[in-house]
Design a protein around this motif. Structure first.
Motif, PDB file in Angstrom:
ATOM      1  N   PRO A 125      -9.104   1.551  -0.048  1.00 54.52           N
ATOM      2  CA  PRO A 125      -7.748   1.943  -0.461  1.00 54.52           C
ATOM      3  C   PRO A 125      -7.686   2.358  -1.931  1.00 54.52           C
ATOM      4  O   PRO A 125      -6.984   3.303  -2.280  1.00 54.52           O
ATOM      5  CB  PRO A 125      -6.928   0.675  -0.199  1.00 54.52           C
ATOM      6  N   ASN A 126      -8.423   1.641  -2.792  1.00 56.37           N
ATOM      7  CA  ASN A 126      -8.391   1.963  -4.226  1.00 56.37           C
ATOM      8  C   ASN A 126      -8.940   3.365  -4.486  1.00 56.37           C
ATOM      9  O   ASN A 126      -8.401   4.111  -5.324  1.00 56.37           O
ATOM     10  CB  ASN A 126      -9.195   0.926  -5.012  1.00 56.37           C
ATOM     11  N   THR A 155       1.584   6.890  -6.744  1.00 55.83           N
ATOM     12  CA  THR A 155       0.549   7.850  -7.135  1.00 55.83           C
ATOM     13  C   THR A 155       1.012   9.289  -6.964  1.00 55.83           C
ATOM     14  O   THR A 155       0.427  10.212  -7.544  1.00 55.83           O
ATOM     15  CB  THR A 155      -0.739   7.651  -6.302  1.00 55.83           C
ATOM     16  N   LYS A 156       2.060   9.500  -6.190  1.00 50.73           N
ATOM     17  CA  LYS A 156       2.623  10.841  -6.024  1.00 50.73           C
ATOM     18  C   LYS A 156       3.722  11.123  -7.037  1.00 50.73           C
ATOM     19  O   LYS A 156       3.804  12.219  -7.597  1.00 50.73           O
ATOM     20  CB  LYS A 156       3.182  11.009  -4.600  1.00 50.73           C
ATOM     21  N   ILE A 179       2.322   1.737  -3.515  1.00 49.70           N
ATOM     22  CA  ILE A 179       1.330   2.259  -4.462  1.00 49.70           C
ATOM     23  C   ILE A 179       1.075   3.732  -4.204  1.00 49.70           C
ATOM     24  O   ILE A 179       0.981   4.543  -5.141  1.00 49.70           O
ATOM     25  CB  ILE A 179       0.016   1.459  -4.359  1.00 49.70           C
ATOM     26  N   LEU A 180       0.997   4.113  -2.921  1.00 50.98           N
ATOM     27  CA  LEU A 180       0.739   5.508  -2.570  1.00 50.98           C
ATOM     28  C   LEU A 180       1.891   6.397  -3.033  1.00 50.98           C
ATOM     29  O   LEU A 180       1.670   7.496  -3.562  1.00 50.98           O
ATOM     30  CB  LEU A 180       0.534   5.648  -1.065  1.00 50.98           C
ATOM     31  N   ALA A 191       0.833  -1.209   0.000  1.00 49.20           N
ATOM     32  CA  ALA A 191       0.000   0.000   0.000  1.00 49.20           C
ATOM     33  C   ALA A 191       0.864   1.254   0.000  1.00 49.20           C
ATOM     34  O   ALA A 191       0.561   2.232  -0.697  1.00 49.20           O
ATOM     35  CB  ALA A 191      -0.929  -0.006   1.208  1.00 49.20           C
ATOM     36  N   TYR A 218      -6.249   5.742  -3.541  1.00 49.90           N
ATOM     37  CA  TYR A 218      -5.177   5.804  -4.540  1.00 49.90           C
ATOM     38  C   TYR A 218      -5.594   6.683  -5.727  1.00 49.90           C
ATOM     39  O   TYR A 218      -4.797   7.476  -6.243  1.00 49.90           O
ATOM     40  CB  TYR A 218      -4.828   4.406  -5.054  1.00 49.90           C
ATOM     41  N   TYR A 247     -10.580  13.112  -0.234  1.00 49.09           N
ATOM     42  CA  TYR A 247      -9.774  12.302   0.677  1.00 49.09           C
ATOM     43  C   TYR A 247     -10.611  11.869   1.881  1.00 49.09           C
ATOM     44  O   TYR A 247     -10.493  10.726   2.350  1.00 49.09           O
ATOM     45  CB  TYR A 247      -8.555  13.098   1.154  1.00 49.09           C
ATOM     46  N   SER A 249      -5.544  10.292  -4.710  1.00 48.52           N
ATOM     47  CA  SER A 249      -4.156  10.732  -4.582  1.00 48.52           C
ATOM     48  C   SER A 249      -3.527  10.980  -5.952  1.00 48.52           C
ATOM     49  O   SER A 249      -2.822  11.977  -6.144  1.00 48.52           O
ATOM     50  CB  SER A 249      -3.338   9.683  -3.821  1.00 48.52           C
ATOM     51  N   PHE A 250      -3.797  10.084  -6.901  1.00 51.76           N
ATOM     52  CA  PHE A 250      -3.233  10.246  -8.245  1.00 51.76           C
ATOM     53  C   PHE A 250      -3.775  11.515  -8.912  1.00 51.76           C
ATOM     54  O   PHE A 250      -3.014  12.290  -9.511  1.00 51.76           O
ATOM     55  CB  PHE A 250      -3.563   9.026  -9.103  1.00 51.76           C
TER      56      PHE A 250
END
Length: 222
Positions: free
Chosen positions: A65-66, A17-18, A13-14, A10, A69, A56, A72-73
């Motif tokens: 979580p998806n 996405t940044k 992935i986070l 996780a 993400y 958020y 965040s993206f």
């Protein structure tokens, strides 16, 4: 951490996405800044960021979580586009080279203070009021920025200047040998590519030096 506790995947992935939006979309922001009114772009992107920050909270409430993400993206895509626009508008707000030096210095100081104070405020807010309150504060700052930019008057589009610079470049190729024309055109075309490669290498170098990339990899595979 609240959505997926102790998950290295996780975190990876986070982080992606940044980082991915910053690598890909920064140059789109530069292109927009060269062709559209930078003030209007900042107003639109500030409004977008103010809205996205609220999503958020919805992601946290949905425990998805998806969803987090995706938000965040999108958020960091807007930030990547916003960065070159907000930096490039400073020279258009001042009237002389001396004022420009002062303005750029003040802009750098403001960013440093924002990073320092913002982190402190976020930590205190998260501890006292919860993570959701941090995003409300974040959204409020973008609303304030939108209002401030609405108060700024004038036009801040440099498309004509950019067109003139391209015309001047093409005019400079007149009555030059073919080999020279080819070299100059190739340099003109590849310049953005070289800049992108340099930025990517700097990012990779930073991750290697600070061991952050290795940390993410170890948590993802551990």
């Amino acid at each position: 951490e609240q959505l997926v506790p102790d998950s290295g995947t996780a975190i990876s992935i986070l982080v992606a996405t940044k980082m991915i939006p910053m690598i890909i979309f920064t140059y789109f922001g530069g292109a927009l800044a060269d062709n559209l009114d930078r003030r209007k772009l900042m107003i639109a992107l500030d409004a977008w960021n103010a809205t996205i920050a609220i999503f958020y909270i919805l992601a946290l409430q949905s425990q998805s979580p998806n969803f987090f993400y995706i938000v965040s993206f999108i958020r960091h895509t807007v930030v990547a586009i916003y960065e070159p626009i907000t930096r490039s508008i400073v020279p258009l707000l001042v009237g002389s080279d001396d004022d420009l030096k002062i303005a750029m210095t003040m802009n750098g100081i403001a960013w440093a203070i924002t990073l320092a104070v913002g982190g402190t405020v976020a930590g205190w807010t998260a501890a006292r009021l919860g993570v959701g309150a941090c995003y409300i504060v974040d959204s409020s700052t973008y609303v304030i920025s939108t209002v401030v930019m609405l108060m700024v008057t004038g036009k801040y589009c440099v498309r004509e200047i950019a067109a003139t610079s391209v015309t001047s470049f093409l005019s400079s190729l007149e009555e030059k040998p073919m080999k020279y024309k080819f070299q100059r055109c190739l340099s003109f075309i590849l310049s953005p590519v070289v800049s992108f490669a340099r930025m990517f290498m700097q990012l990779m170098g930073f991750l290697i030096v600070c061991k952050f990339g290795m940390l993410v990899f170890m948590k993802a595979t551990g």
